[in-house]
Design a protein around this motif. Structure first.
Motif, short mmCIF file in Angstrom:
data_model
loop_
_atom_site.label_atom_id
_atom_site.label_comp_id
_atom_site.label_asym_id
_atom_site.label_seq_id
_atom_site.Cartn_x
_atom_site.Cartn_y
_atom_site.Cartn_z
N ARG A 150 0.75 -1.21 -0.05
CA ARG A 150 -0.14 0.06 -0.01
C ARG A 150 0.99 1.34 -0.03
O ARG A 150 1.96 1.29 0.32
CB ARG A 150 -0.82 0.01 1.08
CG ARG A 150 -2.13 -0.95 1.05
CD ARG A 150 -2.91 -0.87 2.47
NE ARG A 150 -3.84 0.34 2.17
CZ ARG A 150 -4.91 0.54 1.78
NH1 ARG A 150 -5.62 -0.53 1.26
NH2 ARG A 150 -5.61 1.58 1.75
N TYR A 179 0.13 8.04 2.04
CA TYR A 179 0.03 9.45 1.59
C TYR A 179 -0.44 10.41 2.55
O TYR A 179 -1.26 10.40 3.23
CB TYR A 179 -1.10 9.51 0.48
CG TYR A 179 -1.37 10.72 -0.62
CD1 TYR A 179 -0.52 11.85 -0.52
CD2 TYR A 179 -2.74 10.73 -1.29
CE1 TYR A 179 -0.73 12.83 -1.30
CE2 TYR A 179 -2.90 11.90 -1.96
CZ TYR A 179 -1.86 12.92 -2.13
OH TYR A 179 -1.79 13.79 -2.78
N LEU A 219 -6.64 10.46 -7.21
CA LEU A 219 -5.99 9.16 -6.92
C LEU A 219 -6.54 8.04 -7.87
O LEU A 219 -5.56 7.03 -8.19
CB LEU A 219 -6.53 8.71 -5.30
CG LEU A 219 -5.57 9.38 -4.30
CD1 LEU A 219 -6.52 8.95 -2.84
CD2 LEU A 219 -4.35 8.89 -4.31
N GLN A 274 -5.85 4.21 -7.81
CA GLN A 274 -4.74 3.98 -6.76
C GLN A 274 -5.67 3.95 -5.46
O GLN A 274 -4.74 3.64 -4.36
CB GLN A 274 -3.68 4.92 -6.86
CG GLN A 274 -2.55 4.68 -7.90
CD GLN A 274 -1.43 5.24 -7.54
OE1 GLN A 274 -1.65 6.88 -7.71
NE2 GLN A 274 -0.26 4.80 -7.24
N THR A 278 -4.33 2.93 -1.03
CA THR A 278 -3.65 3.92 -0.75
C THR A 278 -4.23 4.29 0.86
O THR A 278 -5.26 4.24 1.26
CB THR A 278 -4.11 5.12 -1.48
OG1 THR A 278 -3.55 5.15 -2.73
CG2 THR A 278 -3.48 6.31 -0.43
N ALA A 299 -10.30 4.65 -0.19
CA ALA A 299 -8.94 4.90 0.30
C ALA A 299 -9.19 4.33 2.01
O ALA A 299 -10.34 4.59 2.34
CB ALA A 299 -8.43 6.08 0.20
#
Length: 250
Positions: free
Chosen positions: A108, A111, A130, A133, A137, A160
């Protein structure tokens, strides 16, 4: 003690680095310790004659230009934390399981988004950017950002995972992981770190040996770590005890 000396777990880390017997209950520091990048001078009442313990050469130069004196670079507490980690000597509070950061799935991305003054509006734009992704994340938010339901939802709606870094200020004897410890725990269980600005989180991750996605050359990060975090200024335990007048606490 300046209230900010307890921020981020800085005084705990320094007490452990100085090899005091009870680092979770650090003694008073006779001066102002730079708490975070760019905060080498107190934002509140800070008499100019009070000793200041800054991170690196850059902070010393900025204070000097501002007319401050009596400052000593000692290296960032983060660097002492990394040294403690290498020796399995990080002071660990009696942490409640619910306060531990969640264990992510392998591979992972961690961020640290920068929202500026736009708050949830910036969060929504960042979350959308994002794209595919997002489900892989982990979004690390400050305690204040995580308290905003709209900000959290912006990231959760795209899949996320959001983690709360916890309060920056921590009372002595707390059973929560201190802020720096929590960041280190997260960095160690993620494949790479992304930041929107080349600031504290990028330099912390780079100095910890993590892969950093910050859109700057590695050499630039090396130079910033040296100037801002001050690895060449890090002191051995005996010198830390002497400069903080902690020798009687051993």
């Amino acid at each position: 003690m300046f209230p900010t000396n307890q921020s981020f777990g800085n005084s705990v880390v320094l007490a452990a680095a100085a090899r005091l017997p009870q680092p979770l209950f650090p003694p008073t520091i006779p001066g102002y310790v730079q708490p975070w990048l760019g905060q080498e001078s107190s934002t509140s009442d800070h008499p100019r004659g009070v000793p200041a313990f800054v991170w690196g050469p850059a902070a010393r130069e900025r204070r000097h230009r501002a007319g401050y004196r009596n400052h000593t670079p000692i290296g960032a507490p983060w660097l002492y934390l990394l040294a403690l980690e290498a020796n399995s000597a990080i002071p660990v509070p009696p942490v409640r399981k619910a306060l531990l950061p969640p264990e992510p799935k392998p591979n992972r991305l961690l961020y640290f988004p920068h929202h500026g003054l736009q708050g949830e509006l910036a969060a929504r734009r960042t979350a959308i950017a994002l794209g595919s992704q997002a489900p892989e994340t982990t979004i690390a938010l400050t305690h204040e950002q995580a308290a905003s339901e709209a900000t959290r939802r912006a990231y959760e709606d795209v899949g996320a995972r959001v983690v709360d870094l916890g309060p920056a200020r921590q009372e002595v004897g707390s059973v929560a992981p201190f802020f720096l410890q929590r960041i280190l725990q997260l960095i160690r269980v993620h494949r790479s770190v992304r930041t929107d600005v080349v600031g504290t989180y990028a330099l912390f991750a780079h100095s910890a040996g993590a892969i950093v996605e910050a859109h700057v050359p590695r050499e630039r990060l090396d130079a910033l770590v040296e100037r801002e975090l001050g690895p060449s200024c890090v002191m051995p335990a005996q010198e830390l005890r002497a400069i903080f007048d902690w020798s009687t606490h051993v």
